[in-house]
Design an enzyme around this catalytic site. Structure first.
Site, PDB file in Angstrom:
ATOM      1  N   GLU A 152      12.945  -4.389  -4.884  1.00 44.91           N
ATOM      2  CA  GLU A 152      11.995  -4.545  -5.986  1.00 44.91           C
ATOM      3  C   GLU A 152      12.717  -4.525  -7.328  1.00 44.91           C
ATOM      4  O   GLU A 152      12.373  -5.245  -8.239  1.00 44.91           O
ATOM      5  CB  GLU A 152      10.951  -3.417  -5.926  1.00 44.91           C
ATOM      6  CG  GLU A 152       9.945  -3.481  -7.063  1.00 44.91           C
ATOM      7  CD  GLU A 152       8.743  -2.568  -6.865  1.00 44.91           C
ATOM      8  OE1 GLU A 152       8.861  -1.624  -6.075  1.00 44.91           O
ATOM      9  OE2 GLU A 152       7.721  -2.810  -7.506  1.00 44.91           O
TER      10      GLU A 152
ATOM     11  N   SER B 124       1.113   3.479  -3.294  1.00 40.59           N
ATOM     12  CA  SER B 124       0.489   4.465  -4.179  1.00 40.59           C
ATOM     13  C   SER B 124      -0.866   4.926  -3.655  1.00 40.59           C
ATOM     14  O   SER B 124      -1.606   4.156  -3.042  1.00 40.59           O
ATOM     15  CB  SER B 124       0.282   3.866  -5.576  1.00 40.59           C
ATOM     16  OG  SER B 124       1.494   3.360  -6.081  1.00 40.59           O
TER      17      SER B 124
ATOM     18  N   SER C   9      -1.903  -4.350  -5.689  1.00 40.22           N
ATOM     19  CA  SER C   9      -1.961  -5.707  -6.249  1.00 40.22           C
ATOM     20  C   SER C   9      -2.266  -6.713  -5.149  1.00 40.22           C
ATOM     21  O   SER C   9      -1.712  -6.619  -4.051  1.00 40.22           O
ATOM     22  CB  SER C   9      -0.635  -6.073  -6.923  1.00 40.22           C
ATOM     23  OG  SER C   9      -0.312  -5.136  -7.905  1.00 40.22           O
TER      24      SER C   9
ATOM     25  N   GLY D 181       0.829  -1.205   0.000  1.00 39.12           N
ATOM     26  CA  GLY D 181       0.000   0.000   0.000  1.00 39.12           C
ATOM     27  C   GLY D 181       0.860   1.250   0.000  1.00 39.12           C
ATOM     28  O   GLY D 181       0.981   1.929   1.017  1.00 39.12           O
TER      29      GLY D 181
END
Ligand code: FAD
Lengths: 377, 285
Positions: A239, A124, A156, A122
């Protein structure tokens, strides 16, 4: 310069290959995108199998080269990708391992490794995408809890997640980057509402998440209050590290299938198309070599994924789109048939230049952090 | 896996860079025009530039293609003129090539560089007619006979390595200029349009670097074809973008950018041009 692997690395590869040969036939096919609970069960079962075989933590603890070999071999064998475990294994887990307290590590890491708990990201918000530091979701301290109110978007796997790595603003007065805190929020807490968003590929794999006075224990804070931006940078470096390495192997396999199809359906006689396939062969071959280069560099400099990841991501995301556009040229009118895997992959490839930092943002990073050009503001 | 230059390889690269930077600054290049500096050629010979891959028993350094690639990258960086690749490949076979007392070029159909300056021409150059070369530092002839022959993979790879060096140089030049040149009261490198041009140059260069170095290690002909394709693109597009970053200054003869672009065009035609490289890569799928 050497492209051979050490004996130890080759032994790891051989062991993994052997294990995959036995483990994969027992695994049923992954359920379709619509059925998220079934997908979650499938991905968790696979993660559990990896855990039992001793491969679960390869993304965190092992050398970058072992991680590379793991991605290469699992992809080559057609094993599932991390799937719903993506955020837990590649973001939240490494972040908690690096920044969490011993108690936090003991609470959250084993369930991630066993595939028992699924995480989502969480970060964005509707008004904070590329400009992540402008996020507005508020967290106000009330005793031993933070009370969180705001909204997240593009999250997502939110529908099936147990935990959310959540960025909140704890000090609205501080400069933008200074007032942010990193929290682990249980997704079943009262006040959390998930509304799935349909992607352009037709599936619902991300969601809006609304937060209405959600109480998150202070004990769930990773890192110090208002130090969340630094913690986030740790997350993002993971990432971008080697996350796409396995996908390059998959793209090379797809490219070979494209050539086979073109030879069968007569499109191979088209010189322009043939040359396009040849160029993609060079691109993906070089992207694979660039991955090895970046990994060898990380290994030589202490294992931290560097900014080389941004260079890779920029080219890879475009090459992947070009691959599936070329697939459409090979398929001809069949490319408009949504039941074709390549057509669905073509649609999802459109996200690669947006998700995990848009190409424009990556170029800013490359220009400022690698080339040392002056900041825009 | 140690896909990084070894300490010895780094030292070799440093040594060659120092030698070349001292001996072929831009003023030196300009003064010579399309003539081979025989003294420099012999000095290169003494430094082992041509004999690098000859066995030690034959007076060489006994090194391999990866070392040669690093050395040719440095040559490309400073726009070192002359039929370097042909002479390097002739070392051990043509007397004088190894020690830099002979200049060797090769004609395999199509374009022949440095035909008149060369002491030895390998291949068939009959009927060669001069071309007014776009690159003022590379005289060219065109040979009318038949289709071009199969180029030697090592020649293609070393040409790609020169392209890589050129791409690295135009990137560095663009970045330096973007930090210095001010417009609207700021260095132009603070503007995103300029930043993104530079970032694109880096991405192409780094991809080409991985491709060229890996192909040097494997010596696989298909991988070499891919390396040439990507290095050509990095050099040609890098020079164009560098010219753009320099604005009007970039369009002058004074700035060295055009020399990189013109040489990159010539090298892109030599060895394995894009169309043939792509066909070879497609055939391997
Ligand atoms: C498939 C998918 C999955 C995702 N999953 C998650 C997730 O799980 N969790 C999560 O937190 N986020 C997720 N995201 C969100 C993703 O990180 C953002 O979409 C991305 O960072 C871009 O933000 P934005 O969508 O707000 O676009 P914007 O920031 O509004 O950008 C719009 C356009 O403007 C450009 N732009 C913006 N700023 C600049 C600038 N400074 N210079 C030049 N151009 C600029 C962008 O490049 C883009 O082209 C996901 C996105 C996708 C597509």
């Amino acid at each position: 310069m050497d492209l051979t692997y050490t004996e130890e690395e080759e032994a790891f590869r051989a062991g993994l290959r052997h294990w995959l040969k036995a483990a994969l036939p027992a695994l049923p096919p992954r359920p379709p995108p619509g059925d998220w609970p079934a997908r979650r069960a499938h991905d968790s079962a696979w993660q559990r199998a990896l855990y039992d075989a001793g491969y679960a933590d390869v993304h965190w603890d092992a050398s970058p080269t072992r991680r590379l070999i793991f991605l290469e071999e699992t992809e080559r064998a057609g094993a599932p990708y991390v799937g719903a475990n993506f955020v837990g294994l590649l973001h939240a887990g490494p972040t908690i391992a690096a920044e969490g307290t011993p108690g936090q590590r003991a609470r959250w890491l084993p369930p991630i490794l066993r595939g028992d708990e699924i995480w989502c990201q969480g970060f964005s918000e509707p008004d904070a995408g590329s400009d992540l530091a402008s996020l507005r979701t508020r967290a106000v301290r009330d005793g031993d809890c933070y009370v969180v109110t705001g909204a997240k978007v593009w999250t997502s796997h939110a529908e099936i997640a147990d935990w959310c790595e959540l960025l909140v603003r704890t000090d609205p007065q501080a400069p933008r980057h200074r007032g942010i805190t990193w929290l682990a929020m249980p997704m079943d807490a009262p006040g959390v509402t998930v509304r799935p968003l349909r992607t352009l590929a037709g599936s619902a794999e991300f969601a809006e998440v609304f937060l209405d006075e959600v109480r998150v224990p202070v004990a769930n804070r990773v890192g110090e209050e208002n130090d969340g931006w630094r913690v986030t940078m740790v997350t993002l470096s993971f990432e971008r590290g080697t996350a796409f390495a396995g996908e390059v192997v998959a793209c090379r396999r797809t490219l070979a299938e494209l050539a086979r199809t073109a030879r069968e359906n007569g499109r191979w006689d088209d010189t322009a198309l043939r040359r396009r396939l040849g160029r993609l062969n060079a691109e993906f071959g070089a992207l694979w070599r660039l991955t090895q280069w970046n990994v060898a560099e990380a290994e030589a400099t202490g294992g931290v994924p560097g900014t080389g990841g941004s260079v890779f991501k920029l080219r890879y995301s475009e090459a992947r789109q070009e691959l599936y556009d070329t697939a459409a040229a090979v398929l001809g009118p069949d490319a408009l048939d949504l039941s074709r895997a390549w057509t669905r992959d073509r649609l999802s490839s459109l996200s690669y230049t947006i998700a995990a930092g848009t190409s424009q943002i990556q170029r800013n990073i490359v220009a400022e952090r690698i080339l040392g050009l002056p900041k825009e503001r | 896996m140690r896909f990084q230059p070894t300490e010895d390889q780094r030292a070799l690269r440093r040594g060659v860079r120092e030698l070349l930077e001292a001996r072929c600054g831009r003023d030196v290049l300009r003064a010579r025009g399309a003539r081979i500096d025989r003294a420099l050629w012999r000095e290169l010979g003494r430094a082992g530039f041509f004999s690098l891959r000859l066995p030690e028993a034959e007076g060489g350094a006994g090194l391999g293609l990866p070392e040669a690639a690093l050395v040719f990258e440095e040559a490309g960086r400073v726009l070192l003129p002359g039929p370097l690749v042909a002479t390097h490949l002739a070392a051990g076979a043509v007397p004088g090539a190894a020690d830099g007392t002979a200049v060797v070029t090769r004609a395999d159909g199509g374009l022949v560089p440095w035909l008149e300056e060369a002491d030895v021409v390998l291949g068939d150059a009959s009927g060669a007619v001069p071309v007014t070369s776009v690159d003022p530092l590379t005289p060219l002839h065109r040979v009318p006979s038949g289709p071009p022959g199969e180029p030697e993979p090592a020649a293609v790879l070393l040409t790609a390595a020169e392209q890589l060096g050129s791409a690295g140089r135009t990137l560095a030049t663009a970045v330096r200029y973007a930090k210095e040149r001010e417009q609207f009261g700021r260095p132009i490198g603070a503007f995103q349009a300029v930043k993104h041009l530079c970032a694109g140059m880096l991405v192409r260069t780094e991809l080409a670097r991985a491709a060229v170095y890996a192909a040097a290690v494997t010596a696989d002909p298909v991988e070499i074809a891919g390396a040439k394709l990507l290095a050509d693109e990095a050099a040609v597009q890098g020079a164009r973008d560098c010219l753009q970053v320099h604005g009007g200054m970039g369009f002058t003869w004074e700035a060295e950018v055009h020399l990189h672009l013109k040489r990159a065009w010539v090298r892109a035609e030599l060895g394995l041009p894009a169309a043939r490289a792509e066909e070879a890569l497609a055939a391997a799928l």
